[in-house]
Scaffold this motif. Structure first.
Motif, PDB file in Angstrom:
ATOM      1  N   SER A  64       0.888  -1.206   0.067  1.00  0.00           N
ATOM      2  CA  SER A  64       0.076  -0.005  -0.143  1.00  0.00           C
ATOM      3  C   SER A  64       0.782   1.431  -0.009  1.00  0.00           C
ATOM      4  N   GLY A  65       2.227   1.199   0.423  1.00  0.00           N
ATOM      5  CA  GLY A  65       3.039   2.462   0.518  1.00  0.00           C
ATOM      6  C   GLY A  65       3.156   2.869   1.669  1.00  0.00           C
ATOM      7  N   LYS A  66       3.006   2.312   2.803  1.00  0.00           N
ATOM      8  CA  LYS A  66       3.181   2.574   4.175  1.00  0.00           C
ATOM      9  C   LYS A  66       4.622   2.788   4.507  1.00  0.00           C
ATOM     10  N   SER A  67       5.234   1.768   4.425  1.00  0.00           N
ATOM     11  CA  SER A  67       6.792   1.861   4.603  1.00  0.00           C
ATOM     12  C   SER A  67       7.517   3.021   3.654  1.00  0.00           C
ATOM     13  N   THR A  68       7.148   2.918   2.168  1.00  0.00           N
ATOM     14  CA  THR A  68       7.718   4.066   1.337  1.00  0.00           C
ATOM     15  C   THR A  68       7.283   5.364   2.141  1.00  0.00           C
ATOM     16  N   LEU A  69       6.111   5.804   2.534  1.00  0.00           N
ATOM     17  CA  LEU A  69       5.764   6.921   3.018  1.00  0.00           C
ATOM     18  C   LEU A  69       6.716   7.260   4.103  1.00  0.00           C
ATOM     19  N   MET A  70       6.748   6.482   5.065  1.00  0.00           N
ATOM     20  CA  MET A  70       7.675   6.664   6.091  1.00  0.00           C
ATOM     21  C   MET A  70       9.035   7.023   5.961  1.00  0.00           C
ATOM     22  N   HIS A  71       9.626   6.084   4.956  1.00  0.00           N
ATOM     23  CA  HIS A  71      10.968   6.469   4.594  1.00  0.00           C
ATOM     24  C   HIS A  71      11.361   7.937   3.774  1.00  0.00           C
ATOM     25  N   CYS A  72      10.409   8.077   3.147  1.00  0.00           N
ATOM     26  CA  CYS A  72      10.442   9.143   2.472  1.00  0.00           C
ATOM     27  C   CYS A  72      10.248  10.567   3.479  1.00  0.00           C
ATOM     28  N   ALA A  73       9.428  10.423   4.286  1.00  0.00           N
ATOM     29  CA  ALA A  73       9.091  11.354   5.228  1.00  0.00           C
ATOM     30  C   ALA A  73      10.361  11.626   6.271  1.00  0.00           C
ATOM     31  N   ALA A  74      11.175  10.552   6.379  1.00  0.00           N
ATOM     32  CA  ALA A  74      12.075  10.354   7.246  1.00  0.00           C
ATOM     33  C   ALA A  74      13.480  10.836   6.748  1.00  0.00           C
ATOM     34  N   GLY A  75      13.558  11.086   5.225  1.00  0.00           N
ATOM     35  CA  GLY A  75      14.536  11.479   4.648  1.00  0.00           C
ATOM     36  C   GLY A  75      15.531  10.154   4.370  1.00  0.00           C
ATOM     37  N   LEU A  76      14.885   8.979   4.376  1.00  0.00           N
ATOM     38  CA  LEU A  76      15.631   7.665   4.077  1.00  0.00           C
ATOM     39  C   LEU A  76      15.678   7.400   2.725  1.00  0.00           C
ATOM     40  N   ASP A  77      14.534   7.878   1.737  1.00  0.00           N
ATOM     41  CA  ASP A  77      14.475   7.541   0.523  1.00  0.00           C
ATOM     42  C   ASP A  77      14.076   8.766  -0.129  1.00  0.00           C
ATOM     43  N   GLU A  78      14.425   8.947  -1.568  1.00  0.00           N
ATOM     44  CA  GLU A  78      14.159  10.234  -2.292  1.00  0.00           C
ATOM     45  C   GLU A  78      12.975  10.137  -2.839  1.00  0.00           C
ATOM     46  N   ALA A  79      12.190  10.949  -2.829  1.00  0.00           N
ATOM     47  CA  ALA A  79      10.880  11.113  -3.429  1.00  0.00           C
ATOM     48  C   ALA A  79      10.977  11.332  -5.126  1.00  0.00           C
ATOM     49  N   THR A  80      10.050  10.803  -5.633  1.00  0.00           N
ATOM     50  CA  THR A  80      10.186  11.017  -7.104  1.00  0.00           C
ATOM     51  C   THR A  80       9.757  12.556  -7.460  1.00  0.00           C
ATOM     52  N   SER A  81       8.492  13.243  -6.844  1.00  0.00           N
ATOM     53  CA  SER A  81       8.271  14.403  -6.981  1.00  0.00           C
ATOM     54  C   SER A  81       7.439  14.836  -5.711  1.00  0.00           C
ATOM     55  N   GLY A  82       7.215  15.673  -5.353  1.00  0.00           N
ATOM     56  CA  GLY A  82       6.511  16.360  -3.974  1.00  0.00           C
ATOM     57  C   GLY A  82       7.320  16.900  -3.307  1.00  0.00           C
ATOM     58  N   LYS A  83       7.014  17.266  -1.785  1.00  0.00           N
ATOM     59  CA  LYS A  83       7.883  17.839  -1.023  1.00  0.00           C
ATOM     60  C   LYS A  83       7.509  17.185   0.136  1.00  0.00           C
ATOM     61  N   VAL A  84       8.496  17.232   1.163  1.00  0.00           N
ATOM     62  CA  VAL A  84       8.658  16.616   2.646  1.00  0.00           C
ATOM     63  C   VAL A  84       9.177  18.017   3.261  1.00  0.00           C
ATOM     64  N   PHE A  85       8.495  17.919   4.705  1.00  0.00           N
ATOM     65  CA  PHE A  85       8.969  19.207   5.498  1.00  0.00           C
ATOM     66  C   PHE A  85       9.056  18.489   6.947  1.00  0.00           C
ATOM     67  N   LEU A  86      10.149  18.784   7.619  1.00  0.00           N
ATOM     68  CA  LEU A  86      10.304  18.658   8.961  1.00  0.00           C
ATOM     69  C   LEU A  86      10.070  20.016   9.527  1.00  0.00           C
ATOM     70  N   GLY A  87       9.106  20.182  10.278  1.00  0.00           N
ATOM     71  CA  GLY A  87       8.837  21.609  10.808  1.00  0.00           C
ATOM     72  C   GLY A  87       8.614  22.146   9.718  1.00  0.00           C
ATOM     73  N   ASP A  88       9.361  23.401   9.686  1.00  0.00           N
ATOM     74  CA  ASP A  88       9.389  24.519   8.552  1.00  0.00           C
ATOM     75  C   ASP A  88      10.465  24.062   7.731  1.00  0.00           C
ATOM     76  N   VAL A  89      11.146  23.140   7.850  1.00  0.00           N
ATOM     77  CA  VAL A  89      12.245  22.798   6.836  1.00  0.00           C
ATOM     78  C   VAL A  89      12.025  21.861   5.673  1.00  0.00           C
ATOM     79  N   GLU A  90      12.144  22.326   4.632  1.00  0.00           N
ATOM     80  CA  GLU A  90      11.798  21.389   3.282  1.00  0.00           C
ATOM     81  C   GLU A  90      13.082  20.438   3.300  1.00  0.00           C
ATOM     82  N   ILE A  91      13.095  19.166   3.739  1.00  0.00           N
ATOM     83  CA  ILE A  91      14.008  18.180   3.466  1.00  0.00           C
ATOM     84  C   ILE A  91      14.231  17.734   1.860  1.00  0.00           C
ATOM     85  N   THR A  92      13.335  17.665   1.251  1.00  0.00           N
ATOM     86  CA  THR A  92      13.366  17.352  -0.269  1.00  0.00           C
ATOM     87  C   THR A  92      14.588  18.100  -0.920  1.00  0.00           C
TER      88      THR A  92
END
Length: 264
Positions: A64-92
């Motif tokens: 379903s993508g649950k581990s992929t979502l967590m890994h992208c949100a944690a900066g362990l995997d690189e997203a194909t597109s879109g943005k990830v923020f930790l607080g106000d910092v865009e980590i992508t």
């Protein structure tokens, strides 16, 4: 209301405030593996807020993508597109060195495999992230974490001298001791028996309730999800539902409804 391809979760529990402090968020997050006929869309434009000082579970069928979502949100995997923020910092948009530093300083990790260094004692494993960062532990905070996790008499033992539950509690203490902004836990009870699982989940629950920690946990277990404040349900790479104040029974019911909608 959920929209195909993009989902923002803003539901509230009966008594808390109607707005939440956001610890992390994704905007239109897409992750695609492979090309052509072998292409797999693991995440299809997910937008979601992770609330601060809450325990959030991510659930869904296999694939379903649950581990992929967590890994992208944690900066362990690189997203194909879109943005990830930790607080106000865009980590992508961060360079690798900056991303490594951010993960070290602001994110804690707990995995199904305990990932302990076999030659180090429990105490040395717990303090390893601080040692790598060149930081000294706060003695009062360290003592409180050790007391909460119940390892005061096992600090001098190496991983092979500890039970599976004790090893995972070492991993939990290691994630918490640096006071990260957020902890990501990927199936943290997957290798544990029911008693050890309960001990680990109770520790994670206490770290949110008593310490104000923010935790995101991927799990397939409705009983584990019942320890959380909020469950996000994924299917086919999208967030399709959420549940606040979950119980094992209500999680099972939602999962059954999800399987039925997918024709499983």
């Amino acid at each position: 209301m959920l929209h195909a391809g993009e989902t923002t979760m803003m539901s509230a529990a009966p008594s808390p405030p109607t707005t939440f402090e956001v610890a992390a968020r994704t905007e239109g997050l897409t992750k695609i593996y492979g090309k052509g006929d072998a292409q797999v869309v693991a995440l299809g434009g997910v937008s979601v807020d992770i609330h601060a000082h809450e325990f959030t579970a991510i659930m869904g069928p296999s694939g379903s993508g649950k581990s992929t979502l967590m890994h992208c949100a944690a900066g362990l995997d690189e997203a194909t597109s879109g943005k990830v923020f930790l607080g106000d910092v865009e980590i992508t948009g961060l360079k690798e060195n900056d991303l490594t530093r951010l993960r070290r300083d602001r994110i804690g990790f707990i995995f199904q495999a305990f990932n302990l260094i076999p030659t180090l004692t429990a105490k040395e494993n717990i303090l390893l992230p601080l040692s790598i960062a060149g930081r000294e532990p706060d003695p009062e905070w360290f003592a409180r974490v050790i007391d909460t996790v119940g390892l005061s008499e096992r600090l001098g033992h190496r991983p092979t001298e500890l039970s599976g539950g004790q090893q995972q509690r070492v991993a939990c203490a290691r994630a918490l001791v640096s006071r990260p902004a957020i902890i990501f836990a990927d199936e943290p009870t997957g290798n544990l028996d029911s008693k050890s699982s309960r001990e680990v989940l109770e520790f994670l629950r206490r770290s949110v309730t008593e310490f104000g920690q923010t935790i995101v946990m991927v799990t397939h277990d409705p009983s584990a999800a019942s320890y959380t404040d909020r469950v996000l349900f994924l299917a086919d790479g999208r967030v399709v539902d959420e549940l606040r104040e979950p119980t094992a029974e209500t999680v099972l019911e939602r999962m059954g409804r999800l399987d039925g909608a997918r024709g499983v």
